[in-house]
Design a protein around this motif. Structure first.
Motif, PDB file in Angstrom:
ATOM      1  N   PRO A  79     -34.730  16.597-109.844  1.00  0.00           N
ATOM      2  CA  PRO A  79     -35.778  16.824-108.853  1.00  0.00           C
ATOM      3  C   PRO A  79     -36.773  15.673-108.789  1.00  0.00           C
ATOM      4  O   PRO A  79     -37.360  15.416-107.740  1.00  0.00           O
ATOM      5  N   HIS A  87     -35.353  13.175-106.405  1.00  0.00           N
ATOM      6  CA  HIS A  87     -35.547  13.689-105.050  1.00  0.00           C
ATOM      7  C   HIS A  87     -36.979  13.424-104.591  1.00  0.00           C
ATOM      8  O   HIS A  87     -37.225  12.982-103.453  1.00  0.00           O
ATOM      9  N   THR A  88     -37.929  13.696-105.465  1.00  0.00           N
ATOM     10  CA  THR A  88     -39.341  13.551-105.107  1.00  0.00           C
ATOM     11  C   THR A  88     -39.710  12.102-104.852  1.00  0.00           C
ATOM     12  O   THR A  88     -40.444  11.786-103.911  1.00  0.00           O
ATOM     13  N   THR A 117     -33.793  15.026 -97.213  1.00  0.00           N
ATOM     14  CA  THR A 117     -34.340  15.008 -98.572  1.00  0.00           C
ATOM     15  C   THR A 117     -35.031  16.318 -98.900  1.00  0.00           C
ATOM     16  O   THR A 117     -34.913  16.840-100.015  1.00  0.00           O
ATOM     17  N   GLN A 148     -32.322  18.761 -99.664  1.00  0.00           N
ATOM     18  CA  GLN A 148     -31.757  18.550-100.994  1.00  0.00           C
ATOM     19  C   GLN A 148     -32.725  18.983-102.089  1.00  0.00           C
ATOM     20  O   GLN A 148     -32.317  19.481-103.144  1.00  0.00           O
ATOM     21  N   LEU A 149     -34.027  18.795-101.859  1.00  0.00           N
ATOM     22  CA  LEU A 149     -35.024  19.288-102.807  1.00  0.00           C
ATOM     23  C   LEU A 149     -34.965  20.810-102.926  1.00  0.00           C
ATOM     24  O   LEU A 149     -35.029  21.367-104.032  1.00  0.00           O
ATOM     25  N   PHE A 204     -28.785  13.752-106.462  1.00  0.00           N
ATOM     26  CA  PHE A 204     -29.144  13.406-105.086  1.00  0.00           C
ATOM     27  C   PHE A 204     -27.941  12.785-104.388  1.00  0.00           C
ATOM     28  O   PHE A 204     -27.280  11.894-104.925  1.00  0.00           O
TER      29      PHE A 204
END
Length: 254
Positions: free
Chosen positions: A23, A26-27, A69, A72-73, A120
């Motif tokens: 995560p 992702h962030t 994104t 995906q998060l 990701f």
């Protein structure tokens, strides 16, 4: 028994490590995308006056990337919460002898921990950004056609705006969704059978969801927003919509 217990504890530590790493990636990507979007927004009028189509294409690509994104998060956090809830059950059953001695309890074929958040997907991000980039000229021409065909008048601007919405929703929306699912299926390596299945399973439900959200958005868009900002406005509002499309497309793929 002791060896099995140690292995389960190590698996739990590995899962926590992956939770912290995936995560976070992702962030970081999301923050970078938002910084690029903010940069484009700050200079949008200048870029648009010089190269309107290219500016629209770049804006669409970045916002499409932001939307995927976000999707995906959401998937990563859902996987994290589901696995955390299952860890308590695993801890309770940790004293039960491991009956399957042939396979490690936590590792999959590719070395990822079972149940861990997915890494990701950069290929998926690229597909969404490419779709936004190449779809922008079509949207640009369509919005220009609507503005010419139904010009807003000071006496009664609402009626032309409603006509634009009707044309947009009953002509362009079905076409746009068909383009989206066709492009994504082909880009993912799917053939005619996969495309037929995707249209059968998700096209009509997605089109119905479109009719719930977009008429109200487009009334505001055509009635108030200047034409140069209409596509970026749709793309900005559409972050949530494109995230929904991304989740819908990926769930059908899986």
């Amino acid at each position: 028994m002791i060896a099995a217990t140690k292995r389960k504890v190590l698996d739990g530590l590995n899962r926590r490590y992956i939770y912290g790493r995936v995560p976070l990636l992702h962030t970081i990507i999301f923050i970078i995308e938002m910084a690029v979007a903010a940069r484009i927004a700050a200079k949008f009028n200048t870029y648009y006056a010089d190269k309107p189509v290219l500016t629209t294409m770049a804006t669409n690509a970045v916002l499409g990337g932001v939307a995927d994104t976000v999707a995906q998060l959401i998937t990563a956090f859902k996987a994290r919460s589901q696995q955390r809830s299952s860890e308590d059950t695993e801890f309770i059953s940790i004293e039960i002898p491991d009956l399957d001695k042939r396979k490690p309890s936590g590792a999959g074929e590719l070395g990822y921990m079972r149940g861990s958040p997915p890494p990701f997907d950069f290929e998926r991000l690229t597909r969404f950004m490419a779709y936004g980039f190449f779809m922008a000229p079509v949207q640009f021409q369509w919005f220009g056609f609507l503005s010419r065909a139904f010009p807003l008048t000071k006496a009664n601007p609402t009626v032309p705006a409603l006509k634009r919405v009707a044309f947009d929703q009953f002509i362009f929306a079905p076409f746009g969704l068909a383009c989206f699912f066709t492009y994504m299926t082909i880009a993912e390596g799917g053939g005619k059978r996969a495309l037929t299945q995707k249209f059968r399973d998700v096209y009509l439900p997605t089109l119905k969801a479109n009719f719930v959200l977009w008429p109200a958005v487009q009334i505001l868009n055509f009635r108030i927003i200047p034409i140069q900002f209409q596509i970026p406005f749709v793309s900005s509002i559409g972050i949530a919509w494109t995230a929904y499309l991304s989740l819908t497309n990926s769930s059908e793929e899986s």
